[in-house]
Design a protein around this motif. Structure first.
Motif, PDB file in Angstrom:
ATOM      1  N   ASN A  46      38.351  39.704  28.183  1.00 48.94           N
ATOM      2  CA  ASN A  46      38.099  38.917  29.399  1.00 48.94           C
ATOM      3  C   ASN A  46      37.458  37.570  29.042  1.00 48.94           C
ATOM      4  N   LEU A  81      30.236  38.719  41.736  1.00 45.26           N
ATOM      5  CA  LEU A  81      31.493  39.435  41.456  1.00 45.26           C
ATOM      6  C   LEU A  81      31.361  40.909  41.856  1.00 45.26           C
ATOM      7  N   LYS A 111      41.518  48.875  43.734  1.00 44.15           N
ATOM      8  CA  LYS A 111      41.027  47.505  43.883  1.00 44.15           C
ATOM      9  C   LYS A 111      42.171  46.491  43.956  1.00 44.15           C
ATOM     10  N   GLU A 159      54.942  31.825  38.365  1.00 46.46           N
ATOM     11  CA  GLU A 159      53.569  31.350  38.564  1.00 46.46           C
ATOM     12  C   GLU A 159      53.334  29.977  37.940  1.00 46.46           C
ATOM     13  N   VAL A 169      43.836  29.177  40.830  1.00 41.48           N
ATOM     14  CA  VAL A 169      44.069  30.632  40.895  1.00 41.48           C
ATOM     15  C   VAL A 169      45.345  31.000  40.135  1.00 41.48           C
ATOM     16  N   MET A 173      37.825  35.842  38.118  1.00 43.64           N
ATOM     17  CA  MET A 173      39.092  36.589  38.110  1.00 43.64           C
ATOM     18  C   MET A 173      39.329  37.309  36.786  1.00 43.64           C
ATOM     19  N   SER A 194      39.312  40.074  43.167  1.00 40.70           N
ATOM     20  CA  SER A 194      38.178  39.507  43.913  1.00 40.70           C
ATOM     21  C   SER A 194      38.502  38.157  44.553  1.00 40.70           C
ATOM     22  N   GLY A 203      47.142  38.841  48.108  1.00 39.90           N
ATOM     23  CA  GLY A 203      47.086  37.408  47.777  1.00 39.90           C
ATOM     24  C   GLY A 203      47.994  36.561  48.652  1.00 39.90           C
ATOM     25  N   LYS A 207      45.983  45.170  26.780  1.00 40.43           N
ATOM     26  CA  LYS A 207      45.403  43.824  26.838  1.00 40.43           C
ATOM     27  C   LYS A 207      45.484  43.231  25.427  1.00 40.43           C
ATOM     28  N   GLU A 245      55.273  35.841  45.869  1.00 39.45           N
ATOM     29  CA  GLU A 245      54.164  36.780  45.642  1.00 39.45           C
ATOM     30  C   GLU A 245      54.538  38.180  46.127  1.00 39.45           C
ATOM     31  N   ASN A 274      36.659  48.911  30.247  1.00 40.24           N
ATOM     32  CA  ASN A 274      38.044  49.249  29.839  1.00 40.24           C
ATOM     33  C   ASN A 274      38.583  48.437  28.673  1.00 40.24           C
ATOM     34  N   SER A 294      32.387  45.307  30.183  1.00 39.61           N
ATOM     35  CA  SER A 294      33.757  45.631  30.608  1.00 39.61           C
ATOM     36  C   SER A 294      34.130  47.001  30.042  1.00 39.61           C
ATOM     37  N   PRO A 321      34.568  41.210  34.351  1.00 34.17           N
ATOM     38  CA  PRO A 321      33.193  41.132  33.872  1.00 34.17           C
ATOM     39  C   PRO A 321      33.132  40.655  32.415  1.00 34.17           C
ATOM     40  N   HIS A 350      47.093  45.027  40.062  1.00 37.89           N
ATOM     41  CA  HIS A 350      47.805  43.754  39.980  1.00 37.89           C
ATOM     42  C   HIS A 350      48.779  43.617  41.170  1.00 37.89           C
ATOM     43  N   ILE A 402      33.718  42.785  44.529  1.00 40.16           N
ATOM     44  CA  ILE A 402      34.557  43.925  44.120  1.00 40.16           C
ATOM     45  C   ILE A 402      34.209  45.165  44.938  1.00 40.16           C
TER      46      ILE A 402
HETATM   47  N1  FAQ Z   1      38.610  41.631  40.853  1.00 37.90           N
HETATM   48  O1  FAQ Z   1      36.775  46.931  32.367  1.00 37.90           O
HETATM   49  P1  FAQ Z   1      37.283  45.760  33.152  1.00 37.90           P
HETATM   50  C1  FAQ Z   1      47.573  37.214  41.166  1.00 37.90           C
HETATM   51  C2  FAQ Z   1      37.659  45.709  37.898  1.00 37.90           C
HETATM   52  S1  FAQ Z   1      46.473  37.186  39.876  1.00 37.90           S
HETATM   53  C3  FAQ Z   1      38.597  42.941  41.194  1.00 37.90           C
HETATM   54  O2  FAQ Z   1      37.167  44.433  32.518  1.00 37.90           O
HETATM   55  P2  FAQ Z   1      40.177  45.674  32.928  1.00 37.90           P
HETATM   56  C4  FAQ Z   1      48.572  36.071  41.264  1.00 37.90           C
HETATM   57  C5  FAQ Z   1      38.609  46.390  36.925  1.00 37.90           C
HETATM   58  O3  FAQ Z   1      39.849  46.692  37.537  1.00 37.90           O
HETATM   59  C6  FAQ Z   1      45.241  38.459  40.148  1.00 37.90           C
HETATM   60  N2  FAQ Z   1      38.345  43.918  40.292  1.00 37.90           N
HETATM   61  O4  FAQ Z   1      38.784  46.058  33.621  1.00 37.90           O
HETATM   62  C7  FAQ Z   1      48.424  35.294  42.510  1.00 37.90           C
HETATM   63  C8  FAQ Z   1      37.838  47.626  36.564  1.00 37.90           C
HETATM   64  O5  FAQ Z   1      38.065  48.564  37.612  1.00 37.90           O
HETATM   65  P3  FAQ Z   1      37.746  50.162  37.520  1.00 37.90           P
HETATM   66  C9  FAQ Z   1      45.630  39.809  39.650  1.00 37.90           C
HETATM   67  C10 FAQ Z   1      38.125  43.551  39.016  1.00 37.90           C
HETATM   68  O6  FAQ Z   1      41.249  46.279  33.724  1.00 37.90           O
HETATM   69  C11 FAQ Z   1      47.960  33.997  42.465  1.00 37.90           C
HETATM   70  C12 FAQ Z   1      36.396  47.155  36.585  1.00 37.90           C
HETATM   71  O7  FAQ Z   1      36.369  45.981  37.398  1.00 37.90           O
HETATM   72  N3  FAQ Z   1      45.852  39.841  38.234  1.00 37.90           N
HETATM   73  O8  FAQ Z   1      47.527  38.127  41.919  1.00 37.90           O
HETATM   74  C13 FAQ Z   1      38.136  42.205  38.608  1.00 37.90           C
HETATM   75  O9  FAQ Z   1      40.156  45.991  31.466  1.00 37.90           O
HETATM   76  C14 FAQ Z   1      47.820  33.245  43.627  1.00 37.90           C
HETATM   77  C15 FAQ Z   1      35.858  46.835  35.199  1.00 37.90           C
HETATM   78  O10 FAQ Z   1      36.565  45.713  34.572  1.00 37.90           O
HETATM   79  C16 FAQ Z   1      45.782  40.981  37.527  1.00 37.90           C
HETATM   80  O11 FAQ Z   1      45.528  42.053  38.059  1.00 37.90           O
HETATM   81  C17 FAQ Z   1      38.396  41.228  39.581  1.00 37.90           C
HETATM   82  N4  FAQ Z   1      38.430  39.923  39.283  1.00 37.90           N
HETATM   83  O12 FAQ Z   1      40.238  44.075  33.048  1.00 37.90           O
HETATM   84  C18 FAQ Z   1      48.779  35.835  43.756  1.00 37.90           C
HETATM   85  C19 FAQ Z   1      46.109  40.847  36.046  1.00 37.90           C
HETATM   86  N5  FAQ Z   1      37.867  42.162  37.288  1.00 37.90           N
HETATM   87  O13 FAQ Z   1      37.967  50.581  36.111  1.00 37.90           O
HETATM   88  C20 FAQ Z   1      48.616  35.084  44.927  1.00 37.90           C
HETATM   89  C21 FAQ Z   1      46.203  42.157  35.318  1.00 37.90           C
HETATM   90  C22 FAQ Z   1      37.692  43.431  36.877  1.00 37.90           C
HETATM   91  O14 FAQ Z   1      36.318  50.246  37.962  1.00 37.90           O
HETATM   92  C23 FAQ Z   1      48.142  33.765  44.846  1.00 37.90           C
HETATM   93  N6  FAQ Z   1      44.919  42.782  35.129  1.00 37.90           N
HETATM   94  N7  FAQ Z   1      37.838  44.264  37.915  1.00 37.90           N
HETATM   95  O15 FAQ Z   1      38.721  50.776  38.483  1.00 37.90           O
HETATM   96  C24 FAQ Z   1      44.088  42.525  34.084  1.00 37.90           C
HETATM   97  O16 FAQ Z   1      44.376  41.723  33.219  1.00 37.90           O
HETATM   98  C25 FAQ Z   1      42.820  43.323  33.988  1.00 37.90           C
HETATM   99  O17 FAQ Z   1      42.943  44.467  34.818  1.00 37.90           O
HETATM  100  C26 FAQ Z   1      41.523  42.511  34.376  1.00 37.90           C
HETATM  101  C27 FAQ Z   1      40.318  43.466  34.313  1.00 37.90           C
HETATM  102  C28 FAQ Z   1      41.316  41.388  33.366  1.00 37.90           C
HETATM  103  C29 FAQ Z   1      41.628  41.943  35.788  1.00 37.90           C
END
Ligand code: FAQ
Length: 327
Positions: A228, A274, A113, A165, A135, A204, A116, A55, A224, A82, A214, A212, A207, A48, A278
């Motif tokens: 997702n 995706l 990571k 945000e 976003v 975002m 994406s 970002g 969580k 940010e 995790n 998924s 999966p 994050h 990633i």
């Molecule tokens: N991109 O088992 P899950 C912002 C990875 S907002 C890349 O479902 P999890 C604000 C995942 O890490 C964006 N990787 O995983 C802003 C896992 O990795 P592993 C950031 C992804 O953790 C706005 C693998 O795939 N927000 O920055 C993505 O239970 C505008 C398997 O996935 C957060 O980080 C992806 N889209 O659920 C800034 C929110 N999706 O285990 C600037 C907090 C999944 O292989 C401008 N995070 N992966 O290492 C979360 O809520 C969760 O970590 C999820 C993923 C929902 C993102």
């Protein structure tokens, strides 16, 4: 007579942890926690934090080209927010014993990571508005429930981040409203940006639930609060009326209200895309990483100067304390 209290056993500690989670109370930095929980929290918080920092790049691309002083000031403030979010999050990860330098090293060597979504280019100024609307909109949808996440420092960081945000999302929508009330060319720019960012915004949320790895454990630990797919659906339901009010079409012919489900149905997401993004194969992955590495190298002198300043201050404090004791 003194009663010697024995140290709690591993199973007592584990039971206490499970009971704390069961009562919906927070886990705090000094509490015992299982290694898996610590690792998961560090992974999610670091990902994050990295997302917030990387970002900054897509929008930062437009700071020098913003069409007015007002838009430039707004964009500068957003990008600075940010950076601040990244810093709170790195601090939250440090409470779990993570080392900030190590996290940065893992990001720039591609071992951790970031989201994406930041691997797509920002081609016109309308992209700045669409990033705010879609976003930040998706980020809020995902992060408001994280304010109730079981890890205290993360949940508390999320409260302030969500407030900021929400403001970012409003500014994006206001910018798009202005453009939609402008010329045909401006309306076309908004539609084009929406077409490019819609599907990546849905990605975002991660999966699908059945792919998924995790989610189940993170839900059991109350890291969580929703899966997702649940959050993705919530985002679609929230965004369709906003698109209608704005006067843009979301690029999905299958998007339709399903009265039986009480939700919008939507088309198939390209999960192969995706996975590709990633794993480093998105349109801007190489550029984003190269810039982050360069910024890290360029900042080496600042880190050295700060460390030297801290060392001198420590030395002075020790000298002052020694003098006081001697006096
Ligand atoms: N991109 O088992 P899950 C912002 C990875 S907002 C890349 O479902 P999890 C604000 C995942 O890490 C964006 N990787 O995983 C802003 C896992 O990795 P592993 C950031 C992804 O953790 C706005 C693998 O795939 N927000 O920055 C993505 O239970 C505008 C398997 O996935 C957060 O980080 C992806 N889209 O659920 C800034 C929110 N999706 O285990 C600037 C907090 C999944 O292989 C401008 N995070 N992966 O290492 C979360 O809520 C969760 O970590 C999820 C993923 C929902 C993102």
């Amino acid at each position: 007579m003194t009663v010697m209290e024995s140290a709690p056993s591993e199973s007592d500690l584990e039971r206490h942890f499970e009971e704390t989670i069961g009562r919906d109370q927070r886990i705090e930095p000094r509490d015992w926690l299982p290694e898996g929980y610590r690792k998961t929290m560090i992974r999610q918080i670091a990902q994050h934090a990295h997302s917030e920092i990387i970002g900054m790049q897509p929008e930062g691309n437009w700071i020098t080209r913003a069409p007015s002083l007002r838009r430039k000031a707004i964009l500068l403030a957003k990008v600075q927010d940010e950076a601040g979010h990244g810093l709170y999050l790195y601090s939250a990860a440090e409470t779990l014993g993570a080392d900030r330098d190590e996290l940065t090293e893992k990001l720039i060597s591609g071992r951790q990571k970031y989201s994406s979504i930041f691997n797509y280019p920002t081609l016109t100024f309308a992209d700045v508005g669409v990033i705010g609307w879609l976003v930040d909109g998706a980020a809020i949808c995902n992060q408001v429930p994280l304010c109730r996440s079981s890890y205290g420092p993360y949940a508390r960081a999320m409260i302030r981040i969500c407030k900021e945000e929400s403001f970012h999302q409003r500014q994006g929508y206001e910018l798009l409203m202005t453009m939609m009330n402008g010329t045909q060319q401006q309306r076309d720019m908004v539609q084009d940006a929406t077409n490019r960012f819609w599907w990546p915004s849905l990605m975002m949320f991660g999966p699908p639930d059945d792919d998924s790895p995790n989610t189940a454990q993170s839900m059991a630990w109350k890291i969580k609060r929703h899966t997702n797919d649940e959050l993705r659906q919530r985002f679609v339901d929230m965004t369709v009326p906003q698109a209608e009010a704005l006067g843009v079409t979301l690029p999905d012919p299958d998007l339709a209200w399903n009265a039986e489900r009480g939700h919008y149905d939507f088309g198939r997401i390209d999960w192969a895309e995706l996975k590709q993004v990633i794993s480093g194969g998105g349109p801007c992955n190489a550029e984003r990483m190269a810039r982050r590495r360069q910024a890290h190298e360029d900042g080496a002198w600042v880190r050295e100067a700060a460390a030297e300043h801290a060392r001198k201050q420590r030395e002075r404090a020790v000298a002052a304390a020694t003098e006081e004791v001697g006096a």
